[in-house]
Design a protein around this motif. Sequence first.
Motif, PDB file in Angstrom:
ATOM      1  N   ASP A  89       0.890  -1.094   0.083  1.00 52.94           N
ATOM      2  CA  ASP A  89      -0.032   0.051   0.042  1.00 52.94           C
ATOM      3  C   ASP A  89       0.931   1.264  -0.010  1.00 52.94           C
ATOM      4  O   ASP A  89       0.488   2.286  -0.433  1.00 52.94           O
ATOM      5  CB  ASP A  89      -0.750   0.166   1.190  1.00 52.94           C
ATOM      6  N   ALA A  90       1.927   1.106   0.334  1.00 52.26           N
ATOM      7  CA  ALA A  90       3.134   2.319   0.533  1.00 52.26           C
ATOM      8  C   ALA A  90       3.353   2.777  -0.957  1.00 52.26           C
ATOM      9  O   ALA A  90       3.825   3.565  -1.338  1.00 52.26           O
ATOM     10  CB  ALA A  90       4.134   2.095   1.506  1.00 52.26           C
ATOM     11  N   GLY A  91       3.161   1.786  -1.869  1.00 52.23           N
ATOM     12  CA  GLY A  91       3.604   2.043  -3.234  1.00 52.23           C
ATOM     13  C   GLY A  91       5.093   2.233  -3.289  1.00 52.23           C
ATOM     14  O   GLY A  91       5.775   1.543  -2.707  1.00 52.23           O
ATOM     15  N   PRO A  92       5.415   3.176  -4.205  1.00 47.92           N
ATOM     16  CA  PRO A  92       6.784   3.342  -4.539  1.00 47.92           C
ATOM     17  C   PRO A  92       7.856   3.829  -3.256  1.00 47.92           C
ATOM     18  O   PRO A  92       8.913   3.623  -3.404  1.00 47.92           O
ATOM     19  CB  PRO A  92       6.913   4.573  -5.374  1.00 47.92           C
ATOM     20  N   ALA A  93       7.062   4.448  -2.438  1.00 49.07           N
ATOM     21  CA  ALA A  93       7.648   4.694  -1.197  1.00 49.07           C
ATOM     22  C   ALA A  93       8.340   3.527  -0.427  1.00 49.07           C
ATOM     23  O   ALA A  93       9.474   3.779   0.262  1.00 49.07           O
ATOM     24  CB  ALA A  93       6.886   5.449  -0.254  1.00 49.07           C
ATOM     25  N   ALA A  94       7.887   2.279  -0.725  1.00 50.19           N
ATOM     26  CA  ALA A  94       8.273   1.291  -0.216  1.00 50.19           C
ATOM     27  C   ALA A  94       8.906   0.471  -0.980  1.00 50.19           C
ATOM     28  O   ALA A  94       8.960  -1.208  -0.670  1.00 50.19           O
ATOM     29  CB  ALA A  94       7.481   0.717   0.950  1.00 50.19           C
ATOM     30  N   ALA A  95       9.186   0.211  -2.247  1.00 45.87           N
ATOM     31  CA  ALA A  95       9.665  -0.505  -3.331  1.00 45.87           C
ATOM     32  C   ALA A  95      10.868  -1.042  -3.084  1.00 45.87           C
ATOM     33  O   ALA A  95      11.260  -2.267  -3.610  1.00 45.87           O
ATOM     34  CB  ALA A  95       9.476   0.184  -4.673  1.00 45.87           C
ATOM     35  N   ASN A  96      11.564  -0.435  -2.154  1.00 44.60           N
ATOM     36  CA  ASN A  96      12.940  -0.939  -1.637  1.00 44.60           C
ATOM     37  C   ASN A  96      12.894  -1.990  -0.486  1.00 44.60           C
ATOM     38  O   ASN A  96      13.950  -2.329  -0.020  1.00 44.60           O
ATOM     39  CB  ASN A  96      13.840   0.190  -1.368  1.00 44.60           C
ATOM     40  N   VAL A  97      11.656  -2.098  -0.233  1.00 45.41           N
ATOM     41  CA  VAL A  97      11.572  -3.140   0.992  1.00 45.41           C
ATOM     42  C   VAL A  97      11.208  -4.533   0.748  1.00 45.41           C
ATOM     43  O   VAL A  97      10.363  -4.660  -0.294  1.00 45.41           O
ATOM     44  CB  VAL A  97      10.290  -2.577   1.817  1.00 45.41           C
ATOM     45  N   THR A  98      11.850  -5.750   1.152  1.00 43.04           N
ATOM     46  CA  THR A  98      11.411  -6.966   0.904  1.00 43.04           C
ATOM     47  C   THR A  98      11.158  -7.480   2.197  1.00 43.04           C
ATOM     48  O   THR A  98      11.955  -7.586   3.226  1.00 43.04           O
ATOM     49  CB  THR A  98      12.751  -7.775   0.526  1.00 43.04           C
ATOM     50  N   VAL A  99       9.917  -8.273   2.491  1.00 45.18           N
ATOM     51  CA  VAL A  99       9.346  -8.799   3.616  1.00 45.18           C
ATOM     52  C   VAL A  99       9.898 -10.360   3.505  1.00 45.18           C
ATOM     53  O   VAL A  99       9.372 -11.003   2.473  1.00 45.18           O
ATOM     54  CB  VAL A  99       7.841  -8.676   3.829  1.00 45.18           C
ATOM     55  N   VAL A 100      10.367 -10.948   4.770  1.00 48.49           N
ATOM     56  CA  VAL A 100      10.747 -12.292   4.817  1.00 48.49           C
ATOM     57  C   VAL A 100      10.309 -12.765   6.115  1.00 48.49           C
ATOM     58  O   VAL A 100      10.448 -12.178   7.291  1.00 48.49           O
ATOM     59  CB  VAL A 100      12.164 -12.467   4.939  1.00 48.49           C
ATOM     60  N   GLU A 101       9.465 -13.688   6.103  1.00 46.42           N
ATOM     61  CA  GLU A 101       8.962 -14.556   7.390  1.00 46.42           C
ATOM     62  C   GLU A 101       9.890 -15.476   7.838  1.00 46.42           C
ATOM     63  O   GLU A 101      10.528 -16.499   7.007  1.00 46.42           O
ATOM     64  CB  GLU A 101       7.508 -15.345   6.811  1.00 46.42           C
TER      65      GLU A 101
END
Length: 217
Positions: A89-101
Motif C-alpha cells: 500500500d505504501a507504493g513506490p515509497a516502499a518499493a525498496n522493502v522485501t518482507v521475509v517470514e
Amino acid sequence: MTHSRPAIRELLLDHGLAPRRDLGQNFVTDPNTVRRIAELARVGPGDHVVEIGAGLGSLTLALAETGADVTAVEIDRGVVPVLRQIVTDAGPAAANVTVVEANAMEVDWNELIDPGVVGGWTLVANLPYNVGTPLVCDVLDGVPHVTRILVMVQREVAERFAASPGDSQYGAISVKAAYWGRARIVGHVPATVFFPSPNVESALVEITRRTPPAADP
C-alpha cells in the motif's frame, strides 16, 4: 509514512490480532521515534539494511524513506501478511522493502542476506527483550557481513553491551562487544512510545564492527 498509536490499534483490530507476549511484541507507535532511529542508522540509497522483528512496519517504513534497500524479517505468521500489505500500500515509497517470514534465531544468514554486498549490511531492530542479547551475540560471532548494528533493547542490556572495564555493568557481553567492535549507547526511548507499554526502559545501542577483531582468538 509511519504508524501512530491509533493506527496500530486499528490495524490489530481489523485483522483480529493482538500483541503476543510469547514473542515479546511491543509495537512502536511514535513516528518521531522511528524516524530518529532511521536517522541514527546513517543509511541511504545504495546501503543494505536487515530489520529484525519488523512487526507492523513502523520502523520499516521509516527505513524505507532513507532510500536504503531493506530486508524486513518477521516471525509472526499472523502479522506477516499485514506487513506485506502495508508495504504494498505504501507504493513506490516502499518499493525498496522485501518482507521475509523467518525466525532470526534460526535463520541461515547467508541465505537471508547476501554476504557479497559491498560495504556490508546494517542491522536495525526493535528487539524483543527476551532475544536481544543472544541475537546480537550470534550476529557478532557468526555474521561478519553485518558490519553495523543499531538495536533498541532493554536499557540494562544496552548498558552491558557498552560497558567498559570497571563499570558496574561490565561483564561477558561487554567483552564480546568490545572484541568484535565498538559499542555505545546513542539514545533512550520511553515506554510511552510502545503499545503495549513495557514495564522497563529501552535504549538504543550501536555496535560498529572492527576488522580485524581487537585480539587474536
